[in-house]
Design a protein around this motif. Structure first.
Motif, PDB file in Angstrom:
ATOM      1  N   ASP A 217      31.249  45.501  51.083  1.00  0.00           N
ATOM      2  CA  ASP A 217      30.764  44.122  51.178  1.00  0.00           C
ATOM      3  C   ASP A 217      30.897  43.613  52.603  1.00  0.00           C
ATOM      4  N   GLY A 231      32.985  34.286  50.799  1.00  0.00           N
ATOM      5  CA  GLY A 231      33.211  35.036  49.558  1.00  0.00           C
ATOM      6  C   GLY A 231      32.516  36.389  49.590  1.00  0.00           C
ATOM      7  N   PHE A 274      39.398  46.499  40.498  1.00  0.00           N
ATOM      8  CA  PHE A 274      38.730  46.596  41.799  1.00  0.00           C
ATOM      9  C   PHE A 274      39.790  47.029  42.806  1.00  0.00           C
ATOM     10  N   ASN A 290      42.008  43.765  42.751  1.00  0.00           N
ATOM     11  CA  ASN A 290      41.473  42.575  42.102  1.00  0.00           C
ATOM     12  C   ASN A 290      41.232  42.962  40.652  1.00  0.00           C
ATOM     13  N   ARG A 292      39.076  42.279  38.414  1.00  0.00           N
ATOM     14  CA  ARG A 292      37.736  41.854  38.005  1.00  0.00           C
ATOM     15  C   ARG A 292      36.735  42.622  38.851  1.00  0.00           C
ATOM     16  N   GLY A 294      33.905  42.608  41.856  1.00  0.00           N
ATOM     17  CA  GLY A 294      33.727  41.803  43.065  1.00  0.00           C
ATOM     18  C   GLY A 294      32.426  41.019  42.998  1.00  0.00           C
ATOM     19  N   ASP A 295      32.347  40.019  43.861  1.00  0.00           N
ATOM     20  CA  ASP A 295      31.127  39.239  43.984  1.00  0.00           C
ATOM     21  C   ASP A 295      30.868  39.104  45.466  1.00  0.00           C
ATOM     22  N   PRO A 296      29.869  39.699  46.060  1.00  0.00           N
ATOM     23  CA  PRO A 296      28.610  40.177  45.481  1.00  0.00           C
ATOM     24  C   PRO A 296      28.559  41.661  45.109  1.00  0.00           C
ATOM     25  N   GLU A 297      29.688  42.372  45.070  1.00  0.00           N
ATOM     26  CA  GLU A 297      29.587  43.799  44.732  1.00  0.00           C
ATOM     27  C   GLU A 297      28.992  44.024  43.340  1.00  0.00           C
TER      28      GLU A 297
END
Ligand code: AMP
Ligand code: GLY
Length: 430
Positions: A217, A231, A274, A290, A292, A294-297
């Motif tokens: 990212d 982010g 993650f 993490n 959860r 990822g965002d934007p992954e």
């Protein structure tokens, strides 16, 4: 099956998109969701940390599985809340219990866990007001730059990387006296690792796991990784410097000890995990967990996961991930994030978004969007607004398609990085 998905970002739109493609899905609810998820299911105006309201909706709407997007409800114990409620006990939650979520919720816990299970990571010391002197001593022994991390969740802002020793010493004291509130009453001070970063993901049922596609990212706001952290401004998958040999080392030295460690410590973990990694001359080091996606992954890797998504989550819930074959698409994916004017500082909201209907050969995942109730128009409603993901035979083609489409989306003050994936083009072997 009726499913409730918690969250409201691009990650959740991508998850909703995959869930909606499954024949096993009956009704999809998203709480609170965004304008994009409202086209795939029913948005519920419920906060992700309001467990009583979530409970009420689950019973009323006969929800049979809950999928958690962001970390906060996990750290707050949503999985435990379900396990302790007679009516909710039998409804699986995709996401770890609070004990497992501490891998993200407390950096000190995560580092101690890595150490207990011999997982390669940067050398560190845990500092609080009782051992400040040892923390300062450790800093003096390290080479610059100096890495200071608030122990608790600090909205992605709790990591400081400082070049100057005197400033690092000062910042450590400021953190301990509440710079990030309670989150920095404890601080992890660690050695700086030089290398290239990538994110690896797994889904686990607590015993078995599947490696999901990895991604890189782009965290900074500016071209060539300049300016403040965000982010995430874009992502690429797969990552050329995370090749098979490297990923095998990740699995052996990091993933397997993590799963075994969780089990041996009696921590129930069913969900995504993650691994924020640093490739240091071909050796993987774990920077962070993490609990959860990822965002934007997620927006970048979910289009590459072609296994039926409901089936994948169900196997996770029932502990049968070993009997499922994970199918992935070999194409490269590039995601570019369109953000609001001012982001990641104070940004504008409520700007009309146009051009989405003109996109071709890509998927647009909404992040911060909403529908204006009076006019029915699509408006910006957050810092990160829309993620565009395109796939191609290689990174170059995927990037070109993502950029072609990103420029067709318009709203006042729209900005995106035009250099996503450029650093990887020379590595590309696809
Ligand atoms: P974290 O929130 O732990 O992911 O840290 C945020 C970012 O700081 C990471 O994505 C890295 O870019 C950087 N970082 C964290 N720890 C280290 C380290 N020990 N060495 C080098 N960079 C680091
Ligand atoms: N893109 C990094 C994260 O989701 O934490």
């Amino acid at each position: 099956m009726n499913i409730l998905l918690l969250g409201s970002g691009g990650r959740e739109h991508a998850m909703a998109w995959r869930l909606q493609q499954s024949e096993a899905l009956h009704k999809l609810y998203i709480a609170p969701g965004n304008a994009g998820t409202s086209e795939l299911g029913v948005n519920l105006p419920v906060d992700v940390t309001d467990f009583e309201q979530i409970r009420h909706n689950i019973i009323e709407k006969d929800v049979q599985m809950v999928v958690v997007g962001p970390e906060q409800p996990l750290v707050d114990g949503i999985a435990d809340f379900f396990l302790n409620d007679p009516l909710l006990q039998s409804i699986p939650v995709i996401g770890p219990t609070a004990a497992g979520a501490r891998l993200e919720g407390s950096k000190a816990f995560a580092k101690a866990f890595m150490q207990r299970h011999q997982i390669p990571t940067a050398r560190y010391i845990e500092v609080d007001s009782d051992n400040l002197e040892s923390g300062l001593e450790f800093l003096r022994l390290m080479q610059p730059p100096y890495v200071l991390k608030a122990d608790g969740l600090a909205a992605g802002k709790g990591v400081l990387i400082i070049d100057d020793l005197t400033e690092a010493e000062k910042e450590l004291q400021l953190m301990l006296s509440g710079k990030f509130g309670l989150a920095s009453r404890k601080v992890v001070v660690e050695e700086y690792l030089t290398g290239i970063e990538l994110s690896a993901f797994i889904i686990t049922d607590g015993i078995h796991y599947k490696m999901l596609p990895s991604a890189k990212d782009y965290k900074r706001i500016g071209i060539s990784d300049t300016g403040p952290n965000t982010g995430g401004m874009g992502a690429v998958s797969p990552v050329p410097f995370g090749d098979k040999t490297f990923l095998e080392k990740v699995e052996e030295q990091i993933v397997v000890p993590t799963i075994n460690g969780l089990r041996s410590e009696g921590i129930l973990y069913k969900g995504f995990l993650f691994f924020g990694l640093m490739n240091v001359k071909g050796q993987p080091f774990l920077i962070e967990y993490n609990v959860r996606l990822g965002d934007p992954e997620a927006e970048c890797i979910l289009p590459r996961i072609t296994t039926d998504f409901v089936e994948l989550l169900q196997s996770t819930a029932t502990g049968e991930l070993n009997s499922l074959k994970l199918q992935t698409d070999d194409h490269a994916a590039v995601t570019v994030m369109l953000v609001s004017d001012g982001y990641p500082g104070e940004y504008t909201k409520g700007k009309q978004i146009t051009g989405l209907e003109t996109l071709t050969n890509c998927v647009a995942f909404h992040a911060g969007t909403s529908i204006d109730i009076e006019t029915g128009t699509l408006k910006t409603n957050g810092g990160r607004v829309i993620a565009v993901t395109a796939m191609g035979y290689g990174i170059e083609e995927a990037k070109w398609l993502a950029m072609q489409n990103a420029q067709k989306i318009q709203f006042e003050g729209a900005y995106y990085r035009t250099d996503i994936a450029d650093d990887l083009l020379n590595y590309s072997s696809l």
